[in-house]
Design a protein around this motif. Structure first.
Motif, PDB file in Angstrom:
ATOM      1  N   ASP A  72       0.800  -1.214   0.000  1.00 37.91           N
ATOM      2  CA  ASP A  72       0.000   0.000   0.000  1.00 37.91           C
ATOM      3  C   ASP A  72       0.831   1.261   0.000  1.00 37.91           C
ATOM      4  O   ASP A  72       0.307   2.363  -0.031  1.00 37.91           O
ATOM      5  N   GLY A  73       2.127   1.169   0.069  1.00 36.99           N
ATOM      6  CA  GLY A  73       2.976   2.343  -0.026  1.00 36.99           C
ATOM      7  C   GLY A  73       2.960   3.237   1.198  1.00 36.99           C
ATOM      8  O   GLY A  73       3.437   4.361   1.154  1.00 36.99           O
ATOM      9  N   LEU A  74       2.415   2.763   2.308  1.00 38.10           N
ATOM     10  CA  LEU A  74       2.296   3.615   3.479  1.00 38.10           C
ATOM     11  C   LEU A  74       3.499   3.531   4.407  1.00 38.10           C
ATOM     12  O   LEU A  74       3.795   4.465   5.132  1.00 38.10           O
ATOM     13  N   SER A  75       4.185   2.427   4.417  1.00 34.42           N
ATOM     14  CA  SER A  75       5.260   2.234   5.380  1.00 34.42           C
ATOM     15  C   SER A  75       6.628   2.380   4.738  1.00 34.42           C
ATOM     16  O   SER A  75       6.898   1.783   3.703  1.00 34.42           O
ATOM     17  N   PRO A  76       7.514   3.181   5.318  1.00 33.78           N
ATOM     18  CA  PRO A  76       8.856   3.348   4.775  1.00 33.78           C
ATOM     19  C   PRO A  76       9.866   2.403   5.409  1.00 33.78           C
ATOM     20  O   PRO A  76      11.054   2.701   5.444  1.00 33.78           O
ATOM     21  N   ASP A  77       9.399   1.258   5.966  1.00 37.88           N
ATOM     22  CA  ASP A  77      10.312   0.368   6.684  1.00 37.88           C
ATOM     23  C   ASP A  77      11.510  -0.048   5.843  1.00 37.88           C
ATOM     24  O   ASP A  77      12.611  -0.234   6.366  1.00 37.88           O
ATOM     25  N   ALA A  78      11.281  -0.211   4.518  1.00 34.91           N
ATOM     26  CA  ALA A  78      12.367  -0.660   3.654  1.00 34.91           C
ATOM     27  C   ALA A  78      13.495   0.359   3.587  1.00 34.91           C
ATOM     28  O   ALA A  78      14.624   0.027   3.253  1.00 34.91           O
ATOM     29  N   LEU A  79      13.186   1.599   3.912  1.00 30.15           N
ATOM     30  CA  LEU A  79      14.196   2.655   3.840  1.00 30.15           C
ATOM     31  C   LEU A  79      14.954   2.820   5.156  1.00 30.15           C
ATOM     32  O   LEU A  79      15.922   3.554   5.207  1.00 30.15           O
ATOM     33  N   GLU A  80      14.478   2.160   6.188  1.00 32.91           N
ATOM     34  CA  GLU A  80      15.082   2.341   7.503  1.00 32.91           C
ATOM     35  C   GLU A  80      16.337   1.482   7.650  1.00 32.91           C
ATOM     36  O   GLU A  80      16.356   0.467   8.328  1.00 32.91           O
ATOM     37  N   GLU A  81      17.403   1.924   7.035  1.00 33.01           N
ATOM     38  CA  GLU A  81      18.654   1.177   7.119  1.00 33.01           C
ATOM     39  C   GLU A  81      19.552   1.692   8.236  1.00 33.01           C
ATOM     40  O   GLU A  81      20.525   1.052   8.588  1.00 33.01           O
ATOM     41  N   GLY A  82      19.238   2.857   8.739  1.00 31.98           N
ATOM     42  CA  GLY A  82      20.055   3.439   9.799  1.00 31.98           C
ATOM     43  C   GLY A  82      19.398   4.673  10.368  1.00 31.98           C
ATOM     44  O   GLY A  82      18.237   4.980  10.060  1.00 31.98           O
ATOM     45  N   PRO A  83      20.110   5.411  11.183  1.00 26.56           N
ATOM     46  CA  PRO A  83      19.547   6.638  11.768  1.00 26.56           C
ATOM     47  C   PRO A  83      19.123   7.621  10.677  1.00 26.56           C
ATOM     48  O   PRO A  83      19.831   7.805   9.687  1.00 26.56           O
ATOM     49  N   HIS A  84      17.989   8.233  10.862  1.00 30.08           N
ATOM     50  CA  HIS A  84      17.489   9.181   9.871  1.00 30.08           C
ATOM     51  C   HIS A  84      16.577  10.194  10.537  1.00 30.08           C
ATOM     52  O   HIS A  84      16.179  10.041  11.690  1.00 30.08           O
ATOM     53  N   THR A  85      16.248  11.221   9.766  1.00 30.12           N
ATOM     54  CA  THR A  85      15.284  12.223  10.215  1.00 30.12           C
ATOM     55  C   THR A  85      13.964  11.955   9.510  1.00 30.12           C
ATOM     56  O   THR A  85      13.903  11.909   8.280  1.00 30.12           O
ATOM     57  N   ALA A  86      12.915  11.759  10.279  1.00 29.74           N
ATOM     58  CA  ALA A  86      11.598  11.468   9.704  1.00 29.74           C
ATOM     59  C   ALA A  86      10.958  12.753   9.198  1.00 29.74           C
ATOM     60  O   ALA A  86      11.080  13.817   9.803  1.00 29.74           O
ATOM     61  N   VAL A  87      10.270  12.648   8.063  1.00 32.56           N
ATOM     62  CA  VAL A  87       9.589  13.795   7.455  1.00 32.56           C
ATOM     63  C   VAL A  87       8.106  13.475   7.303  1.00 32.56           C
ATOM     64  O   VAL A  87       7.735  12.386   6.870  1.00 32.56           O
ATOM     65  N   VAL A  88       7.275  14.440   7.668  1.00 36.47           N
ATOM     66  CA  VAL A  88       5.830  14.341   7.468  1.00 36.47           C
ATOM     67  C   VAL A  88       5.386  15.577   6.700  1.00 36.47           C
ATOM     68  O   VAL A  88       5.663  16.705   7.119  1.00 36.47           O
ATOM     69  N   GLN A  89       4.714  15.353   5.579  1.00 41.48           N
ATOM     70  CA  GLN A  89       4.311  16.466   4.716  1.00 41.48           C
ATOM     71  C   GLN A  89       2.940  17.014   5.111  1.00 41.48           C
ATOM     72  O   GLN A  89       2.013  16.264   5.396  1.00 41.48           O
ATOM     73  N   VAL A  90       2.836  18.352   5.100  1.00 42.98           N
ATOM     74  CA  VAL A  90       1.539  19.030   5.186  1.00 42.98           C
ATOM     75  C   VAL A  90       1.477  19.920   3.948  1.00 42.98           C
ATOM     76  O   VAL A  90       2.001  21.030   3.942  1.00 42.98           O
ATOM     77  N   LYS A  91       0.846  19.407   2.898  1.00 42.64           N
ATOM     78  CA  LYS A  91       0.894  20.077   1.599  1.00 42.64           C
ATOM     79  C   LYS A  91      -0.508  20.354   1.092  1.00 42.64           C
ATOM     80  O   LYS A  91      -1.354  19.472   1.050  1.00 42.64           O
ATOM     81  N   GLY A  92      -0.764  21.602   0.720  1.00 41.78           N
ATOM     82  CA  GLY A  92      -2.059  21.975   0.168  1.00 41.78           C
ATOM     83  C   GLY A  92      -3.062  22.338   1.247  1.00 41.78           C
ATOM     84  O   GLY A  92      -2.730  22.423   2.439  1.00 41.78           O
ATOM     85  N   PRO A  93      -4.316  22.572   0.851  1.00 41.38           N
ATOM     86  CA  PRO A  93      -5.357  22.953   1.814  1.00 41.38           C
ATOM     87  C   PRO A  93      -5.551  21.896   2.894  1.00 41.38           C
ATOM     88  O   PRO A  93      -5.541  20.697   2.610  1.00 41.38           O
ATOM     89  N   ILE A  94      -5.724  22.347   4.110  1.00 38.29           N
ATOM     90  CA  ILE A  94      -5.941  21.436   5.231  1.00 38.29           C
ATOM     91  C   ILE A  94      -7.451  21.258   5.395  1.00 38.29           C
ATOM     92  O   ILE A  94      -8.153  22.166   5.844  1.00 38.29           O
ATOM     93  N   ALA A  95      -7.940  20.102   5.002  1.00 40.85           N
ATOM     94  CA  ALA A  95      -9.383  19.865   5.047  1.00 40.85           C
ATOM     95  C   ALA A  95      -9.655  18.378   4.920  1.00 40.85           C
ATOM     96  O   ALA A  95      -8.855  17.633   4.349  1.00 40.85           O
ATOM     97  N   ASP A  96     -10.783  17.963   5.440  1.00 49.32           N
ATOM     98  CA  ASP A  96     -11.208  16.583   5.281  1.00 49.32           C
ATOM     99  C   ASP A  96     -11.461  16.314   3.794  1.00 49.32           C
ATOM    100  O   ASP A  96     -12.144  17.093   3.126  1.00 49.32           O
ATOM    101  N   GLY A  97     -10.915  15.235   3.289  1.00 51.92           N
ATOM    102  CA  GLY A  97     -11.054  14.935   1.873  1.00 51.92           C
ATOM    103  C   GLY A  97      -9.879  15.391   1.038  1.00 51.92           C
ATOM    104  O   GLY A  97      -9.725  14.975  -0.107  1.00 51.92           O
ATOM    105  N   GLU A  98      -9.024  16.251   1.584  1.00 46.26           N
ATOM    106  CA  GLU A  98      -7.809  16.683   0.889  1.00 46.26           C
ATOM    107  C   GLU A  98      -6.635  15.812   1.330  1.00 46.26           C
ATOM    108  O   GLU A  98      -6.722  15.063   2.305  1.00 46.26           O
ATOM    109  N   ASP A  99      -5.514  15.929   0.612  1.00 49.74           N
ATOM    110  CA  ASP A  99      -4.317  15.174   1.000  1.00 49.74           C
ATOM    111  C   ASP A  99      -3.871  15.544   2.406  1.00 49.74           C
ATOM    112  O   ASP A  99      -3.435  14.684   3.178  1.00 49.74           O
ATOM    113  N   ALA A 100      -3.971  16.829   2.728  1.00 48.79           N
ATOM    114  CA  ALA A 100      -3.576  17.293   4.064  1.00 48.79           C
ATOM    115  C   ALA A 100      -4.781  17.254   5.002  1.00 48.79           C
ATOM    116  O   ALA A 100      -5.271  18.288   5.480  1.00 48.79           O
ATOM    117  N   ASN A 101      -5.281  16.046   5.269  1.00 46.71           N
ATOM    118  CA  ASN A 101      -6.366  15.900   6.240  1.00 46.71           C
ATOM    119  C   ASN A 101      -5.785  15.364   7.548  1.00 46.71           C
ATOM    120  O   ASN A 101      -4.702  14.779   7.573  1.00 46.71           O
TER     121      ASN A 101
END
Length: 336
Positions: A72-101
């Motif tokens: 489903d493309g939701l988990s980045p476990d495959a990329l967790e090879e070592g210490p990293h900084t996690a990023v969470v995007q808040v992009k576009g209008p903030i509303a129910d039904g939008e990407d930034a919900n």
């Protein structure tokens, strides 16, 4: 004698006609044979192309099925090879039904905080704002996760714009950064609409609205706005504004410069926002990860949908890009 000559001539004419007829029929049969052979050749070609396109279609469908079953493309476990900084995007209008919900952002935040190898969480913001309810949910969740994972700091990084509800979310972070030209702030609440009363009168249109409850048609654009309705709705906006201000003050504390203009709905550049205490400095996500967190690798925990959805979206983007290129519509905007 004359009869014999006549018969001989008649016999000769008959043989000639027979030969001509025979030659004509031979040519016709040859033409028919060539035609039949040509049709058979075309049918063979058509069958070969049909088999080719059917095979191509089945191959395409199998590829799509494989992509769909990959995950489903939701988990980045495959990329967790070592210490990293996690990023969470808040992009576009903030509303129910939008990407930034709120649900999507909160899901990503929980994954980012709970990941064993994430050393900090960067909330990368590029949004003009939106629903105060959705922003409030995210704000509260950031506070909860910060308390639960006190060893991981949270940084908000504003890109082009972090205004209104987007700044509401940013205020929940430990520190906020932006570019010197980013737009930051807009701590205010707006409610807008249109009124069509005068237009309806000119057109001879009568409004018929039946309600059970004196205020059920509050803010109806086809009815005159009454003073008591205006005052009531303004009180709703003022209450929401006070809630917004209280959350920003709680998040930013004494770093905020105490001036009334700060909460008037104005926006400032990143450079001005530093002086006003709205942000803590000028930096990008990469800079924060590299210089402040000390874990340069960035891993995006934002939900991306299924692999199949990503493939379809990318296919649509590629098609649109190709079409715009052909039409000459993709000339880049430049500063001059």
């Amino acid at each position: 004698m004359e009869d014999k000559h006549w018969q001989a001539d008649a016999g000769k004419d008959t043989d000639s006609e027979i030969i001509k007829k025979h030659e004509t029929k031979t040519k016709e049969w040859r033409l028919i044979e060539r035609l039949i052979m040509g049709l058979q050749g075309e049918q063979r070609k058509a069958r070969r192309w049909g088999i080719f396109f059917k095979s191509l279609t089945f191959g395409y469908l199998f590829i799509l099925l494989g992509i769909f079953l990959m995950g489903d493309g939701l988990s980045p476990d495959a990329l967790e090879e070592g210490p990293h900084t996690a990023v969470v995007q808040v992009k576009g209008p903030i509303a129910d039904g939008e990407d930034a919900n709120a649900d999507a952002i909160i899901y990503a935040l929980r994954q980012a905080f709970e990941a064993e190898n994430s050393k900090a969480v960067v909330i990368r913001i590029n949004s003009p704002g939106g629903s105060p309810v959705q922003a409030g949910y995210v704000y509260d969740e950031i506070k909860r996760l910060r308390a639960l994972h006190s060893d991981k700091k949270t940084y908000a990084v504003i890109m082009d714009i972090g205004a209104s509800g987007a700044y509401y979310i940013a205020a929940a972070a430990d520190e906020i950064y932006a570019d010197k030209a980013s737009l930051v702030g807009s701590i205010g609440v707006v409610s807008s609409g249109f009124g069509f009363v005068d237009l309806m009168e000119k057109l001879g249109v009568e409004r018929r609205a039946l309600t059970a409850g004196d205020n059920k048609a509050l803010l109806d654009p086809f009815s005159p706005l009454k003073d008591e309705d205006r005052q009531f709705w303004q009180s709703v906006l003022d209450t929401t504004h006070k809630q917004f201000i209280a959350q920003v003050k709680q998040g930013r504390g004494e770093r905020l410069k105490d001036i009334p203009e700060l909460y008037s709905g104005l926006v400032w550049t990143g450079e001005q926002a530093v002086e006003l205490g709205l942000i803590d400095g000028l930096a990008s996500s990469s800079y924060v990860a590299r210089e402040i967190v000390g874990a340069e690798e960035l891993v995006d925990y934002s939900p991306k949908g299924s692999a199949f959805e990503q493939f379809v979206d990318q296919l649509g983007v590629s098609f649109a890009k190709g079409l715009s290129t052909q039409l000459g519509l993709n000339a880049p905007v430049q500063l001059r």
